[in-house]
Design a protein around this motif. Structure first.
Motif: not given
Length: 473
Positions: A369-387
Motif C-alpha cells: 500500500t505504501k508503494a502504491k501511495q508513492q506511485v500515485n504521488a508521482l503520477e499526481l506530480t507529473q500530471a500537474t506539470r503536464e496540465i
C-alpha cells in the motif's frame, strides 16, 4: 462600353447580396450555446456520464449495507430410531456500530433427552443481550469502516470522471462546430466569387462581341468560372461532411438521433478576438490545480490509499475481542436484569486472542500500500506539470493566433486594394483579365486563410478551457 461593363459588375454584386439576404430569411441559426445544451441534455455519452454518479451512489449504499442490523435464526432437531435426541432453537439480532463494537440480543430455547448440558435452557427459554468489543485489531478501523469511507470517496471520483467525460465530449463537438462554420463561410465566399466571375464572363462576352475586347479574353473568363466551380464543389463537399459530423452529436430524448436541417447554419458568435490578460491565465492555472478532473481523481485515489494504508497498519495488531451477555430466563426483558448484582450473577463472558507469529501477509500488504501511495504521488506530480504546461501552451497559441489574424486581416485588405486597382486599370485599358483573375485568386486565398486562422483561434479558446478542466466558457 466600359460603362456598360461596370454596370453589369455592379448588378452582379447587387444580385449576390440579394440572394444572400433571401437565403438568410429562410435559414435557422444554431448557436454554439444551444448546440452544447442539446448535447448535454440527450447525448448518449452525457447520459453515460450521469450514470457514473448513480453507480457511485449505489456503491455507497452497498458499502453502508455492512452496518445493517442482521437477524439470524437456527432451528435443529434430531430423531433417530424413534428416539428424540434434541430440539434447539436460537435467534440472534446483531447491530454493528460505526465505531467497532457489535450489539447482540437473542433468544434460545432447547430441550431433549440427549441435549448437551451446556445448551440447557429454562422451560420458557433463555434470552440474552450484550456487546462484542474489539480491543486490539478493529478498534479504530476495520474492513467495514474502510470500505464505507472508500465508497464515500468514490462518489467524488465518479463526479470527476463525469466532468472529464463531459469535457471531452464538448471539446470534440465544439471543434466540429467550428469546422462546420469554417466550411460554411468558405462555401459562401466561393459562391460569391463564382457569381462574380460568371457575371464578369457575360460582360466580357458582350464586350468581345462589340469588339471592345479580344476573343481570347472570353476563354480567360470561362476558365475563371470553371476554376471557381471546382472550388465551390469541393467546399460544398467539405461543408456537407462537417455538417454530418455536427449532426452526429445531436440527439433527442430516448436516444433518438436528430437530423440537422439543410437550412440550419452556424453563427460567428464565439469566434471573435478576445484578448486574455496574464492574470486570467494565472486564474486558469489555479483553477486547473484545484479542479481538473484528472488531478482530482489522483488526489482522491491518494485519500483512498491513505485509508487502505491505515487499515493495513491496523492488521499488525493482535485480535483481542471481549464478549459480554446478560442472561434472563424468559423472552421479555425484566427490570431486574439491569441491576448490577443481577448482571454479575447471570452472564456469559468471553475473551478471544489471536496473532500470526510472522505477520508476513500483514506486513506485505502494508508495504504494498505504501508503494502504491508513492506511485500515485508521482503520477499526481507529473500530471500537474503536464496540465499546467498544456494550459500555458494553449494560452501561447491563443496569443500567437491573435497576432496572425491581425496580420492576415491586413493581407486581405491589401489583396482587396490590389484587386480593385487591377479592375480600374482594366477598365482604363491598362491591364488584362488574366491579371484581374490572378488578383482575385490571391484575394480568395487570403480570405480562406483568414477563415482558417479564425477557426484555429476559436478552437484554441476551446482547447484552453478544456486543458484547464473547465468547458464552461
Amino acid at each position: 462600353m466600359r460603362n456598360w461593363s461596370f454596370i453589369l459588375c455592379l448588378l452582379a454584386s447587387l444580385l449576390v447580396w440579394q440572394s444572400i439576404a433571401q437565403a438568410q430569411d429562410t435559414t435557422q441559426v444554431l448557436t454554439l450555446e444551444e448546440y452544447q445544451r442539446i448535447i448535454l441534455a440527450n447525448h448518449p455519452v452525457a447520459s453515460q456520464a450521469r450514470l457514473l454518479t448513480e453507480q457511485a451512489r449505489q456503491e455507497l449504499r452497498i458499502a453502508r449495507g455492512v452496518f445493517d442490523p442482521e437477524i439470524v435464526s437456527k432451528l435443529y432437531r434430531k430423531e433417530f430410531n424413534g428416539k428424540e435426541y434434541y430440539n434447539t432453537w436460537d435467534n440472534t439480532l446483531y447491530v454493528p456500530l460505526w465505531f467497532g463494537p457489535v450489539l447482540k440480543a437473542g433468544y434460545e430455547k432447547n430441550d431433549g433427552q440427549y441435549l448437551n448440558p451446556e445448551n440447557n435452557t429454562p422451560a420458557d427459554g433463555l434470552s440474552y443481550a450484550g456487546i462484542s468489543i474489539p480491543l486490539g485489531q478493529g478498534l479504530f478501523i476495520d474492513e467495514r469502516r474502510s470500505t464505507l469511507r472508500q465508497a464515500q470517496l468514490m462518489q467524488d471520483i465518479a463526479e470527476a470522471e463525469r466532468v472529464k467525460l463531459i469535457n471531452k465530449l464538448l471539446l470534440e463537438a465544439t471543434k466540429d462546430y467550428w469546422d462546420w462554420l469554417l466550411q460554411y463561410r468558405t462555401v459562401q465566399l466561393y459562391q460569391e466569387a463564382l457569381e462574380l466571375a460568371d457575371f464578369r464572363s457575360r460582360a466580357v462576352n458582350i464586350r468581345a462581341q462589340e469588339g471592345d475586347l479580344a476573343a481570347i479574353d472570353t476563354v480567360e473568363a470561362r476558365m475563371a468560372v470553371q476554376d471557381r466551380q471546382v472550388l465551390l464543389e469541393q467546399a460544398q463537399l467539405n461543408y456537407n461532411n462537417t455538417r454530418l459530423r455536427v449532426a452526429v452529436h445531436l440527439w433527442a430524448e430516448n436516444e433518438v438521433p436528430l437530423e440537422l436541417q439543410e437550412s440550419t447554419i452556424p453563427t460567428l458568435a464565439g469566434s471573435e478576438l478576445v484578448t486574455m490578460q496574464r492574470d486570467s491565465l494565472d486564474q486558469l492555472l489555479q483553477f486547473a490545480r484545484r479542479n481538473h478532473p484528472d488531478l482530482l481523481k489522483l488526489d482522491l485515489k491518494g485519500a483512498q490509499l491513505a485509508i487502505e494504508q491505515r487499515f493495513a497498519a491496523d492488521k499488525l495488531k493482535p485480535k483481542l475481542n471481549v464478549d459480554y451477555n446478560v442472561l434472563q430466563s424468559d423472552f421479555y426483558l425484566d427490570s431486574e436484569a439491569l441491576d448490577q448484582q443481577y448482571m454479575g450473577n447471570n452472564y456469559k463472558l468471553g475473551v478471544s486472542f489471536s496473532l500470526p507469529l510472522f505477520l508476513r501477509q500483514e506486513r506485505g500488504k502494508l508495504q504494498l500500500t505504501k508503494a502504491k501511495q508513492q506511485v500515485n504521488a508521482l503520477e499526481l506530480t507529473q500530471a500537474t506539470r503536464e496540465i499546467e504546461a498544456s494550459v500555458v501552451a494553449a494560452y501561447n497559441e491563443w496569443l500567437a493566433l491573435e497576432q496572425q489574424i491581425q496580420l492576415q486581416q491586413q493581407a486581405v485588405a491589401n489583396a482587396l486594394i490590389l484587386r480593385n486597382g487591377e479592375v480600374i486599370r482594366f477598365e482604363n485599358g491598362e491591364s488584362s483579365l488574366f491579371l484581374i483573375n490572378s488578383r482575385e485568386v490571391k484575394l480568395l486565398e487570403s480570405q480562406v486563410k483568414l477563415y482558417e486562422l479564425l477557426t484555429k483561434y476559436a478552437k484554441s479558446k476551446t482547447y484552453l478551457y478544456w486543458a484547464a478542466g473547465d468547458m464552461r466558457e
